[in-house]
Design a protein around this motif. Structure first.
Motif, PDB file in Angstrom:
ATOM      1  N   LEU A  53       0.828  -1.203   0.000  1.00 40.57           N
ATOM      2  CA  LEU A  53       0.000   0.000   0.000  1.00 40.57           C
ATOM      3  C   LEU A  53       0.868   1.262   0.000  1.00 40.57           C
ATOM      4  O   LEU A  53       0.628   2.191  -0.774  1.00 40.57           O
ATOM      5  N   ILE A  54       1.880   1.298   0.844  1.00 42.37           N
ATOM      6  CA  ILE A  54       2.757   2.468   0.913  1.00 42.37           C
ATOM      7  C   ILE A  54       3.515   2.660  -0.399  1.00 42.37           C
ATOM      8  O   ILE A  54       3.697   3.790  -0.866  1.00 42.37           O
ATOM      9  N   THR A  55       3.935   1.565  -1.027  1.00 41.32           N
ATOM     10  CA  THR A  55       4.639   1.662  -2.304  1.00 41.32           C
ATOM     11  C   THR A  55       3.722   2.230  -3.387  1.00 41.32           C
ATOM     12  O   THR A  55       4.141   3.074  -4.188  1.00 41.32           O
ATOM     13  N   ALA A  62       4.990  10.249  -6.393  1.00 39.30           N
ATOM     14  CA  ALA A  62       6.137  10.549  -7.259  1.00 39.30           C
ATOM     15  C   ALA A  62       5.668  10.994  -8.635  1.00 39.30           C
ATOM     16  O   ALA A  62       6.227  11.919  -9.226  1.00 39.30           O
ATOM     17  N   LEU A  63       4.631  10.356  -9.118  1.00 35.58           N
ATOM     18  CA  LEU A  63       4.106  10.699 -10.440  1.00 35.58           C
ATOM     19  C   LEU A  63       3.426  12.068 -10.428  1.00 35.58           C
ATOM     20  O   LEU A  63       3.669  12.901 -11.312  1.00 35.58           O
ATOM     21  N   GLU A  69       8.890   8.481 -12.058  1.00 32.92           N
ATOM     22  CA  GLU A  69       8.615   7.170 -11.493  1.00 32.92           C
ATOM     23  C   GLU A  69       9.233   7.072 -10.116  1.00 32.92           C
ATOM     24  O   GLU A  69      10.224   7.754  -9.808  1.00 32.92           O
ATOM     25  N   LEU A  70       8.685   6.205  -9.290  1.00 36.08           N
ATOM     26  CA  LEU A  70       9.154   6.048  -7.917  1.00 36.08           C
ATOM     27  C   LEU A  70      10.635   5.691  -7.854  1.00 36.08           C
ATOM     28  O   LEU A  70      11.360   6.207  -7.002  1.00 36.08           O
ATOM     29  N   VAL A  71      11.094   4.847  -8.751  1.00 39.81           N
ATOM     30  CA  VAL A  71      12.496   4.412  -8.702  1.00 39.81           C
ATOM     31  C   VAL A  71      13.474   5.551  -8.969  1.00 39.81           C
ATOM     32  O   VAL A  71      14.660   5.418  -8.678  1.00 39.81           O
ATOM     33  N   TRP A  75      14.923   9.019  -2.162  1.00 39.01           N
ATOM     34  CA  TRP A  75      14.476   9.111  -0.774  1.00 39.01           C
ATOM     35  C   TRP A  75      13.065   8.556  -0.605  1.00 39.01           C
ATOM     36  O   TRP A  75      12.759   7.937   0.415  1.00 39.01           O
ATOM     37  N   LEU A  76      12.228   8.760  -1.592  1.00 37.32           N
ATOM     38  CA  LEU A  76      10.857   8.257  -1.528  1.00 37.32           C
ATOM     39  C   LEU A  76      10.827   6.743  -1.730  1.00 37.32           C
ATOM     40  O   LEU A  76      10.129   6.020  -1.015  1.00 37.32           O
TER      41      LEU A  76
END
Length: 109
Positions: A53-55, A62-63, A69-71, A75-76
């Protein structure tokens, strides 16, 4: 790569990811009903859902916030992955605890 497998590179993995939650929820249901899995490990397995869920939320942020993208937001991404580390640590701690309990018990009891 053989041409027969080339079409697999165009598949959207999102539906497979969502579908993979179903067997994991079934796994959690069974884990919750067996005395063989230590409570601490059960909690770790359950926290894996929190990691997912957090991911998802971090990826959306991030988007939306960074148009990325998250990657690509270290830090996120690292913050989200910390929840996986926490859940894995609890699973391991529970299993080590059970191992120590069994190790102290004479064989056959």
């Amino acid at each position: 790569m053989p041409d027969s497998l080339l079409h697999l590179t165009t598949l959207d993995p999102a539906p497979l990811f969502a579908a993979s939650l179903i067997p994991y929820l079934v796994f959690l249901w069974f884990v919750g009903r067996t005395p063989l899995i230590p409570k601490l490990s059960r909690l770790g397995f359950q926290l894996t859902i929190l990691f997912v869920l957090i991911t998802i939320l971090a990826a959306l942020w991030a988007l939306i916030r960074f148009d990325s993208e998250l990657v690509q937001i270290d830090w996120l991404h690292g913050g989200a992955e910390a929840f996986l580390t926490l859940s894995n640590g609890l699973i391991l701690a529970g299993l080590l605890q059970r191992h120590d309990q069994l190790k102290g018990t004479p064989s056959g009891e």
